[in-house]
Motif scaffolding. Structure first.
Motif, PDB file in Angstrom:
ATOM      1  N   GLU A 290     -18.245  -2.375  32.404  1.00 37.09           N
ATOM      2  CA  GLU A 290     -17.664  -3.634  31.945  1.00 37.09           C
ATOM      3  C   GLU A 290     -18.446  -4.843  32.449  1.00 37.09           C
ATOM      4  O   GLU A 290     -18.468  -5.892  31.833  1.00 37.09           O
ATOM      5  CB  GLU A 290     -16.200  -3.727  32.405  1.00 37.09           C
ATOM      6  N   GLY A 291     -19.086  -4.682  33.622  1.00 34.67           N
ATOM      7  CA  GLY A 291     -19.833  -5.803  34.188  1.00 34.67           C
ATOM      8  C   GLY A 291     -21.314  -5.740  33.896  1.00 34.67           C
ATOM      9  O   GLY A 291     -22.123  -6.319  34.638  1.00 34.67           O
ATOM     10  N   LEU A 292     -21.692  -5.026  32.833  1.00 39.19           N
ATOM     11  CA  LEU A 292     -23.107  -4.864  32.495  1.00 39.19           C
ATOM     12  C   LEU A 292     -23.813  -6.223  32.466  1.00 39.19           C
ATOM     13  O   LEU A 292     -23.320  -7.181  31.869  1.00 39.19           O
ATOM     14  CB  LEU A 292     -23.229  -4.196  31.125  1.00 39.19           C
ATOM     15  N   CYS A 293     -24.954  -6.294  33.126  1.00 35.91           N
ATOM     16  CA  CYS A 293     -25.687  -7.555  33.138  1.00 35.91           C
ATOM     17  C   CYS A 293     -27.162  -7.305  33.437  1.00 35.91           C
ATOM     18  O   CYS A 293     -27.556  -6.191  33.815  1.00 35.91           O
ATOM     19  CB  CYS A 293     -25.099  -8.532  34.163  1.00 35.91           C
ATOM     20  N   GLY A 294     -27.951  -8.342  33.234  1.00 35.91           N
ATOM     21  CA  GLY A 294     -29.370  -8.318  33.560  1.00 35.91           C
ATOM     22  C   GLY A 294     -29.789  -9.736  33.900  1.00 35.91           C
ATOM     23  O   GLY A 294     -28.952 -10.583  34.219  1.00 35.91           O
ATOM     24  N   PHE A 295     -31.082 -10.014  33.818  1.00 33.36           N
ATOM     25  CA  PHE A 295     -31.588 -11.360  34.093  1.00 33.36           C
ATOM     26  C   PHE A 295     -32.409 -11.853  32.910  1.00 33.36           C
ATOM     27  O   PHE A 295     -33.147 -11.078  32.274  1.00 33.36           O
ATOM     28  CB  PHE A 295     -32.460 -11.364  35.353  1.00 33.36           C
ATOM     29  N   ALA A 296     -32.249 -13.130  32.612  1.00 33.23           N
ATOM     30  CA  ALA A 296     -33.074 -13.787  31.600  1.00 33.23           C
ATOM     31  C   ALA A 296     -33.939 -14.836  32.304  1.00 33.23           C
ATOM     32  O   ALA A 296     -33.447 -15.564  33.179  1.00 33.23           O
ATOM     33  CB  ALA A 296     -32.190 -14.448  30.544  1.00 33.23           C
ATOM     34  N   HIS A 308     -22.600  -9.528  26.535  1.00 31.08           N
ATOM     35  CA  HIS A 308     -22.680  -9.944  25.134  1.00 31.08           C
ATOM     36  C   HIS A 308     -24.114 -10.293  24.727  1.00 31.08           C
ATOM     37  O   HIS A 308     -24.400 -10.439  23.529  1.00 31.08           O
ATOM     38  CB  HIS A 308     -21.770 -11.153  24.892  1.00 31.08           C
ATOM     39  N   GLU A 309     -25.002 -10.429  25.698  1.00 28.56           N
ATOM     40  CA  GLU A 309     -26.398 -10.777  25.403  1.00 28.56           C
ATOM     41  C   GLU A 309     -27.322  -9.559  25.420  1.00 28.56           C
ATOM     42  O   GLU A 309     -28.513  -9.694  25.178  1.00 28.56           O
ATOM     43  CB  GLU A 309     -26.916 -11.788  26.440  1.00 28.56           C
ATOM     44  N   ILE A 310     -26.767  -8.393  25.736  1.00 29.47           N
ATOM     45  CA  ILE A 310     -27.601  -7.196  25.884  1.00 29.47           C
ATOM     46  C   ILE A 310     -27.278  -6.204  24.782  1.00 29.47           C
ATOM     47  O   ILE A 310     -26.157  -5.691  24.694  1.00 29.47           O
ATOM     48  CB  ILE A 310     -27.375  -6.546  27.263  1.00 29.47           C
ATOM     49  N   ASP A 311     -28.209  -5.964  23.925  1.00 29.66           N
ATOM     50  CA  ASP A 311     -28.088  -4.923  22.904  1.00 29.66           C
ATOM     51  C   ASP A 311     -29.483  -4.410  22.581  1.00 29.66           C
ATOM     52  O   ASP A 311     -30.466  -4.775  23.231  1.00 29.66           O
ATOM     53  CB  ASP A 311     -27.371  -5.433  21.650  1.00 29.66           C
ATOM     54  N   PRO A 316     -35.585  -6.017  24.993  1.00 38.67           N
ATOM     55  CA  PRO A 316     -36.944  -6.330  25.464  1.00 38.67           C
ATOM     56  C   PRO A 316     -37.059  -7.688  26.148  1.00 38.67           C
ATOM     57  O   PRO A 316     -38.061  -7.946  26.827  1.00 38.67           O
ATOM     58  CB  PRO A 316     -37.775  -6.297  24.173  1.00 38.67           C
ATOM     59  N   PHE A 317     -36.076  -8.562  25.973  1.00 36.14           N
ATOM     60  CA  PHE A 317     -36.148  -9.898  26.566  1.00 36.14           C
ATOM     61  C   PHE A 317     -35.269 -10.035  27.817  1.00 36.14           C
ATOM     62  O   PHE A 317     -35.129 -11.120  28.366  1.00 36.14           O
ATOM     63  CB  PHE A 317     -35.721 -10.940  25.527  1.00 36.14           C
ATOM     64  N   VAL A 318     -34.684  -8.922  28.246  1.00 37.66           N
ATOM     65  CA  VAL A 318     -33.834  -8.908  29.437  1.00 37.66           C
ATOM     66  C   VAL A 318     -34.567  -8.155  30.537  1.00 37.66           C
ATOM     67  O   VAL A 318     -35.179  -7.117  30.296  1.00 37.66           O
ATOM     68  CB  VAL A 318     -32.481  -8.234  29.141  1.00 37.66           C
TER      69      VAL A 318
END
Length: 472
Positions: A290-296, A308-311, A316-318
């Motif tokens: 539920e807390g899936l995240c990365g860095f931009a 919501h930004e990761i698919d 490739p941009f994360v």
């Protein structure tokens, strides 16, 4: 194990519950048996005692056993009887109904008393299954009813222990001593099944790749696992371990289901999907992140990228994909330490507008103290983040990963589009159905990791989909 020559300790416990880690023994009974009456041997000694559990006995347990809080208030604690009990059990085969549970429970109690206890075990449930395979049930109530056993006091330790002793004598009388001895040797080499789970339920599980599911009495999923050899893996859950978690799982499982796959990849992908869909109680890994995240990072600012930004398209941009912000921050701190980056300058640590604490420890090159320019610092950050860059989807469209069973003709095509797993197909029609209408799958972190690892292996066969299939 020659049962007729081995000294036995027929044991029964009453407890405050079913969790060896949290619950305690309230009564113990031991029958010391040196052999069977037909050979001239009798019960050598009987011993039983109530035990003060140091905690309250739940009302349902009091109603079942008749053992009340008042009855155990003046009884000794387990530590007070541990040495005497250890001597009685020493050198004897441990016999108890559902031996795995009683043995595991008693080992926990001995551990708390500072005594290491181990013994060979014999389970009458398994012995009954071996000697009376046509009977549907083998729990103690069934044994008592089927063999006309005179149980002095059901759900009290000595009454139940004596019922087991009567069952052993009846089994020897009906089958003969050699048959009984052979049966005992055979079950000693097999894992113990929970008494409520029939052997046929396990035998129905194929020795093949796939996913297996354990369900409780209310058909709620308890555990989902995968294996290249499902039956062997299922049996391993009942193979002698005494961990609290495994004992509890064994106690509650009532039904086993399974789903066959062509190979390991299919099993991994199916397990990851089913764990998220069914949320079984005993699975800790592969739950929905539920807390899936990365860095931009745009060259000037580093920030969290939310789920919501990761698919498949944005991957490739994360930089980096993590299950939680906590995991992401832990990884960022390690990266900063390795490359002497400033978390304060990146906005991930607060502090005064001068040299940060990490700079004072030599972990930051000093952009915060004017020792290097922001442009140089961010250039080093970009170089460091490159190691976190996700793998690009190297295909112009959907891909089919072909998996064939090594010992049969089963073949599955795993349909993937931009790292999103659409499903498995066993025919052209099923492939077309998965691709119908430009269907897009939902990005799943675990599927991504499984697929990226698999496609990185040599010799993986793939076919391009969405156009006439050609091997790639």
């Amino acid at each position: 194990m020659h049962l007729l020559d081995a000294p036995l300790a027929i044991v029964d416990l009453e407890t405050t519950g079913t969790d060896p880690a949290a619950d305690r023994v309230t009564e113990i009974a031991v029958l010391e048996v040196d052999g069977f009456e037909q050979r001239g041997f009798r019960v050598r000694a009987e011993w039983s005692t109530l035990v003060n559990p140091g905690t309250g006995i739940p009302s349902p347990i009091q109603a079942l056993t008749g053992i009340t809080n008042q009855m155990v208030a003046a009884a000794p604690r387990f530590a007070e009887v541990a040495e005497a009990l250890f001597e009685r059990l020493g050198g004897r085969i441990f016999v108890a109904h559902n031996a795995r549970f009683d043995y595991g429970f008693l080992r926990r109690e001995f551990d708390r008393a500072g005594i290491k206890f181990t013994a060979k075990t014999l389970c009458p449930v398994r012995l009954s299954r071996r000697l009376y395979p046509g009977e549907p049930h083998h729990n103690l109530d069934s044994l008592i009813a089927r063999h006309g056993i005179d149980c002095r006091q059901r759900h009290r330790a000595m009454g139940d222990a004596d019922a087991l002793w009567q069952f052993l004598r009846i089994a020897e009388r009906e089958h003969g001593e050699e048959v009984l001895a052979v049966a005992a040797r055979q079950i000693a080499r097999q894992p113990t099944l929970p008494p409520q789970l029939e052997r046929a339920a396990v035998d129905a599980v194929p020795e093949a790749p796939g996913v297996y599911l354990f369900y409780d009495e209310g058909s709620r999923p308890l555990y989902i696992g995968k294996s290249a050899s499902m039956r062997t893996r299922v049996m391993s859950h009942f193979a002698g371990t005494t961990s609290t978690r495994t004992i509890e799982l064994s106690r509650r499982v009532r039904r086993i289901d399974w789903r066959r796959t062509a190979g390991e990849l299919g099993a991994l992908l199916l397990e990851a999907r089913l764990v998220k869909e069914l949320a079984p109680e005993f699975n800790r890994q592969l739950r929905a992140a539920e807390g899936l995240c990365g860095f931009a990072f745009d060259g000037r600012r580093l920030r969290f990228a939310g789920p919501h930004e990761i698919d498949g398209e944005t991957l490739p941009f994360v930089y980096g994909v993590f299950r939680s912000k906590r995991a992401a921050m832990s990884a960022l701190r390690s990266l900063a330490d390795e490359h002497r980056l400033c978390l304060q300058a990146l906005g991930f640590e607060s502090g005064p507008q001068h040299a940060c604490f990490r700079h004072q420890l030599g972990r930051c090159a000093g952009v915060c103290a004017g020792r290097e320019s922001v442009h140089l610092h961010h250039a080093r950050l970009a170089a460091a983040l490159a190691s976190w860059k996700a793998a690009d989807w190297p295909h112009p469209g959907p891909l089919g990963i072909v998996e064939k069973n090594g010992t049969s003709e089963e073949t599955e095509v795993h349909v993937v589009d931009r790292w999103c797993y659409l499903g498995a197909a066993r025919s052209d029609a099923e492939v077309a159905e998965l691709l119908e209408g430009g269907r897009r799958g939902r990005f799943d972190f675990d599927h991504y990791r499984i697929l990226a690892r698999h496609l990185g292996k040599p010799g993986v066969r793939t076919v391009r989909l969405g156009t006439p299939c050609t091997a790639s």
